[in-house]
Design an enzyme around this catalytic site. Sequence first.
Site, PDB file in Angstrom:
ATOM      1  N   ASP A  42      -4.780   3.483  -1.754  1.00 40.57           N
ATOM      2  CA  ASP A  42      -5.848   3.887  -0.926  1.00 40.57           C
ATOM      3  C   ASP A  42      -6.425   5.176  -1.057  1.00 40.57           C
ATOM      4  O   ASP A  42      -5.885   5.976  -0.818  1.00 40.57           O
ATOM      5  CB  ASP A  42      -5.423   3.767   0.499  1.00 40.57           C
ATOM      6  CG  ASP A  42      -5.105   2.227   0.975  1.00 40.57           C
ATOM      7  OD1 ASP A  42      -5.904   1.439   0.843  1.00 40.57           O
ATOM      8  OD2 ASP A  42      -4.020   1.886   1.255  1.00 40.57           O
TER       9      ASP A  42
ATOM     10  N   GLY B 280      -9.042   3.797   7.096  1.00 40.63           N
ATOM     11  CA  GLY B 280      -8.699   5.230   7.544  1.00 40.63           C
ATOM     12  C   GLY B 280      -7.268   5.255   7.589  1.00 40.63           C
ATOM     13  O   GLY B 280      -6.860   6.753   7.092  1.00 40.63           O
ATOM     14  N   PHE B 281      -6.524   4.440   8.262  1.00 39.08           N
ATOM     15  CA  PHE B 281      -5.398   5.202   8.548  1.00 39.08           C
ATOM     16  C   PHE B 281      -4.421   3.585   8.447  1.00 39.08           C
ATOM     17  O   PHE B 281      -4.651   2.545   8.592  1.00 39.08           O
ATOM     18  CB  PHE B 281      -5.146   5.250  10.069  1.00 39.08           C
ATOM     19  CG  PHE B 281      -5.947   6.545  10.124  1.00 39.08           C
ATOM     20  CD1 PHE B 281      -5.315   7.797   9.770  1.00 39.08           C
ATOM     21  CD2 PHE B 281      -7.148   6.704  10.644  1.00 39.08           C
ATOM     22  CE1 PHE B 281      -5.934   9.054  10.120  1.00 39.08           C
ATOM     23  CE2 PHE B 281      -7.707   7.807  10.617  1.00 39.08           C
ATOM     24  CZ  PHE B 281      -7.279   9.052  10.393  1.00 39.08           C
ATOM     25  N   GLY B 282      -3.007   3.809   7.960  1.00 41.38           N
ATOM     26  CA  GLY B 282      -2.103   2.700   8.087  1.00 41.38           C
ATOM     27  C   GLY B 282      -1.479   2.512   9.499  1.00 41.38           C
ATOM     28  O   GLY B 282      -1.841   3.313  10.432  1.00 41.38           O
ATOM     29  N   GLY B 283      -0.851   1.499   9.588  1.00 40.38           N
ATOM     30  CA  GLY B 283       0.025   1.300  10.894  1.00 40.38           C
ATOM     31  C   GLY B 283      -1.035   0.899  12.271  1.00 40.38           C
ATOM     32  O   GLY B 283      -0.542   0.849  13.253  1.00 40.38           O
TER      33      GLY B 283
ATOM     34  N   HIS C  39      -1.043  -1.319  -4.227  1.00 43.04           N
ATOM     35  CA  HIS C  39      -2.603  -0.960  -3.430  1.00 43.04           C
ATOM     36  C   HIS C  39      -2.437   0.603  -3.395  1.00 43.04           C
ATOM     37  O   HIS C  39      -1.783   1.284  -2.853  1.00 43.04           O
ATOM     38  CB  HIS C  39      -2.345  -1.632  -2.520  1.00 43.04           C
ATOM     39  CG  HIS C  39      -3.985  -1.500  -1.690  1.00 43.04           C
ATOM     40  ND1 HIS C  39      -4.699  -2.301  -2.009  1.00 43.04           N
ATOM     41  CD2 HIS C  39      -3.979  -0.911  -0.338  1.00 43.04           C
ATOM     42  CE1 HIS C  39      -5.927  -2.099  -1.081  1.00 43.04           C
ATOM     43  NE2 HIS C  39      -5.510  -0.897  -0.130  1.00 43.04           N
TER      44      HIS C  39
ATOM     45  N   HIS D  18      -8.438   0.956  -4.069  1.00 47.37           N
ATOM     46  CA  HIS D  18      -9.393   0.620  -2.805  1.00 47.37           C
ATOM     47  C   HIS D  18     -10.188   1.940  -2.576  1.00 47.37           C
ATOM     48  O   HIS D  18      -9.448   2.788  -1.902  1.00 47.37           O
ATOM     49  CB  HIS D  18      -8.422   0.064  -1.723  1.00 47.37           C
ATOM     50  CG  HIS D  18      -9.316  -0.211  -0.417  1.00 47.37           C
ATOM     51  ND1 HIS D  18      -8.563  -0.222   0.699  1.00 47.37           N
ATOM     52  CD2 HIS D  18     -10.572   0.038  -0.009  1.00 47.37           C
ATOM     53  CE1 HIS D  18      -9.354  -0.427   1.824  1.00 47.37           C
ATOM     54  NE2 HIS D  18     -10.933  -0.411   1.352  1.00 47.37           N
TER      55      HIS D  18
ATOM     56  N   SER E 155       0.774  -1.085   0.161  1.00 47.14           N
ATOM     57  CA  SER E 155       0.108  -0.001  -0.234  1.00 47.14           C
ATOM     58  C   SER E 155       0.943   1.276   0.071  1.00 47.14           C
ATOM     59  O   SER E 155       1.530   1.601   0.822  1.00 47.14           O
ATOM     60  CB  SER E 155      -0.702   0.064   1.164  1.00 47.14           C
ATOM     61  OG  SER E 155      -1.350   1.538   1.248  1.00 47.14           O
TER      62      SER E 155
ATOM     63  N   MET F 123     -11.143  -6.184   5.506  1.00 46.25           N
ATOM     64  CA  MET F 123     -10.730  -5.206   6.400  1.00 46.25           C
ATOM     65  C   MET F 123     -10.198  -6.028   7.638  1.00 46.25           C
ATOM     66  O   MET F 123     -11.217  -6.289   8.371  1.00 46.25           O
ATOM     67  CB  MET F 123     -11.180  -4.017   6.446  1.00 46.25           C
ATOM     68  CG  MET F 123     -11.550  -3.110   5.291  1.00 46.25           C
ATOM     69  SD  MET F 123     -10.075  -2.624   4.362  1.00 46.25           S
ATOM     70  CE  MET F 123      -9.059  -1.886   5.533  1.00 46.25           C
TER      71      MET F 123
ATOM     72  N   MET G 279      -9.466   7.844  -0.131  1.00 48.56           N
ATOM     73  CA  MET G 279     -10.051   8.306   0.993  1.00 48.56           C
ATOM     74  C   MET G 279     -10.785   9.852   0.759  1.00 48.56           C
ATOM     75  O   MET G 279      -9.965  10.743   0.471  1.00 48.56           O
ATOM     76  CB  MET G 279      -9.351   8.122   2.373  1.00 48.56           C
ATOM     77  CG  MET G 279      -8.647   6.995   2.619  1.00 48.56           C
ATOM     78  SD  MET G 279      -7.723   6.871   4.091  1.00 48.56           S
ATOM     79  CE  MET G 279      -6.778   5.475   3.957  1.00 48.56           C
TER      80      MET G 279
ATOM     81  N   MET H  96     -12.261   4.029  -0.653  1.00 46.23           N
ATOM     82  CA  MET H  96     -12.889   4.310   0.719  1.00 46.23           C
ATOM     83  C   MET H  96     -13.656   5.758   0.546  1.00 46.23           C
ATOM     84  O   MET H  96     -13.399   6.627   1.352  1.00 46.23           O
ATOM     85  CB  MET H  96     -11.929   4.418   1.770  1.00 46.23           C
ATOM     86  CG  MET H  96     -11.482   2.960   2.341  1.00 46.23           C
ATOM     87  SD  MET H  96      -9.688   2.930   2.988  1.00 46.23           S
ATOM     88  CE  MET H  96      -8.839   2.938   1.733  1.00 46.23           C
TER      89      MET H  96
ATOM     90  N   GLY I 164       1.179  -2.038   4.190  1.00 48.00           N
ATOM     91  CA  GLY I 164       1.695  -0.852   3.958  1.00 48.00           C
ATOM     92  C   GLY I 164       2.915  -0.422   4.842  1.00 48.00           C
ATOM     93  O   GLY I 164       4.131  -0.728   4.336  1.00 48.00           O
ATOM     94  N   SER I 165       2.546  -0.313   6.225  1.00 49.59           N
ATOM     95  CA  SER I 165       3.673  -0.135   7.066  1.00 49.59           C
ATOM     96  C   SER I 165       4.796  -1.122   7.050  1.00 49.59           C
ATOM     97  O   SER I 165       6.213  -1.054   7.208  1.00 49.59           O
ATOM     98  CB  SER I 165       3.017   0.438   8.425  1.00 49.59           C
ATOM     99  OG  SER I 165       2.160  -0.580   8.835  1.00 49.59           O
TER     100      SER I 165
ATOM    101  N   GLY J  32      -2.586  -4.332   8.880  1.00 47.43           N
ATOM    102  CA  GLY J  32      -1.793  -4.842   9.880  1.00 47.43           C
ATOM    103  C   GLY J  32      -1.261  -6.146   9.475  1.00 47.43           C
ATOM    104  O   GLY J  32      -0.821  -6.919  10.404  1.00 47.43           O
TER     105      GLY J  32
ATOM    106  N   ASP K 167      -6.577  -6.783   4.241  1.00 50.89           N
ATOM    107  CA  ASP K 167      -6.058  -5.235   4.364  1.00 50.89           C
ATOM    108  C   ASP K 167      -5.972  -4.938   5.561  1.00 50.89           C
ATOM    109  O   ASP K 167      -7.209  -4.551   6.153  1.00 50.89           O
ATOM    110  CB  ASP K 167      -6.592  -4.361   3.377  1.00 50.89           C
ATOM    111  CG  ASP K 167      -6.110  -3.032   3.216  1.00 50.89           C
ATOM    112  OD1 ASP K 167      -5.180  -2.684   3.943  1.00 50.89           O
ATOM    113  OD2 ASP K 167      -6.733  -2.266   2.581  1.00 50.89           O
TER     114      ASP K 167
HETATM  115  C1  DX5 Z   1      -6.456   1.517   5.775  1.00 44.79           C
HETATM  116  C2  DX5 Z   1      -5.897   0.840   4.279  1.00 44.79           C
HETATM  117  C3  DX5 Z   1      -4.926   0.297   4.131  1.00 44.79           C
HETATM  118  C4  DX5 Z   1      -3.480   0.879   4.903  1.00 44.79           C
HETATM  119  C5  DX5 Z   1      -2.819  -0.457   5.582  1.00 44.79           C
HETATM  120  O1  DX5 Z   1      -7.561   2.158   5.574  1.00 44.79           O
HETATM  121  O2  DX5 Z   1      -7.039   0.432   3.629  1.00 44.79           O
HETATM  122  O3  DX5 Z   1      -4.603  -0.348   2.868  1.00 44.79           O
HETATM  123  O4  DX5 Z   1      -2.542   1.318   3.918  1.00 44.79           O
HETATM  124  O5  DX5 Z   1      -1.594  -0.193   6.183  1.00 44.79           O
HETATM  125  P1  DX5 Z   1      -1.026  -1.031   7.091  1.00 44.79           P
HETATM  126  O6  DX5 Z   1      -0.479  -2.319   6.336  1.00 44.79           O
HETATM  127  O7  DX5 Z   1      -0.052  -0.225   7.662  1.00 44.79           O
HETATM  128  O8  DX5 Z   1      -1.910  -1.414   8.049  1.00 44.79           O
HETATM  129 ZN    ZN Z   2      -6.609  -0.398   1.555  1.00 48.01          ZN
END
Ligand code: DX5
Ligand code: ZN
Length: 216
Positions: free
Chosen positions: A34, A143-146, A32, A65, A7, A138, A36, A67, A198-199, A178, A176
């Site tokens: 994202d 909404g957020f990575g990490g 990927h 993706h 991501s 999901m 939003m 959102m 992502g992270s 964590g 998707d």
């Molecule tokens: C969250 C995104 C994810 C995000 C995942 O809303 O849809 O794609 O980038 O990030 P990690 O892998 O850090 O959880």
């Molecule tokens: Zn995503």
Amino acid sequence: MAKLSPSILSADFANLERDIHDIEKNGGDWVHVDVMDGIFVPNITIGIPVVKALRPVTSLPLDVHLMIDRPIRYVEDFVKAGADWLTIHIEADQPQNTLEALDKIHALGCKAGIVLKPKTPAEAAIPYLEKCDIILVMTVEPGFGGQKFMADMMPKVKQLREWMDDINPDCLIEVDGGVDANTCSLCKENGAGVLVAGSAYFKAEDRTEFVKIIQA
Ligand code: DX5
Ligand code: ZN
């Protein structure tokens, strides 16, 4: 065996081309993206012009993706911008519009799929199963990575894989949120064929090795 879709939410936004070339170099399968809108989720990221700008810099499939609220309004724009896989949340509109949006994506020659937030049960996907090339589960609140991986989503992954084995075995199940070198095993065991990271990907000390662990 699984595919990795890193991501770019965790990439350096000032250097997206460099980071996408790095995904290619490290053996990643998809990219990927994202999207939003600040309404469906409490964050705003990137949109149609960025997908369009990224299209010519890579031959990897763009896994977009959405959102966003009422995605039917924008699916055509995202396909035309270069999405190869376009997924929409079933919580983002009325069922009739979601079904129509999936048809619209297919009519434009793009792969289509739905996304389920953590609180949305597998059963909510039933009306859409026949129209899906991919189903994204999901494992964090979008909404957020990490964020921390929600292992309690695994029965949902398993159930959807079982249903799709009957209806359309080619349909992919994607996970998707964590996903890392540890949590990836649970996802694969339960039938996920595409893992988003992502992270964990961008922070990995050895990204090539990380890709191999996910793909194994
Ligand atoms: C969250 C995104 C994810 C995000 C995942 O809303 O849809 O794609 O980038 O990030 P990690 O892998 O850090 O959880
Ligand atoms: Zn995503």
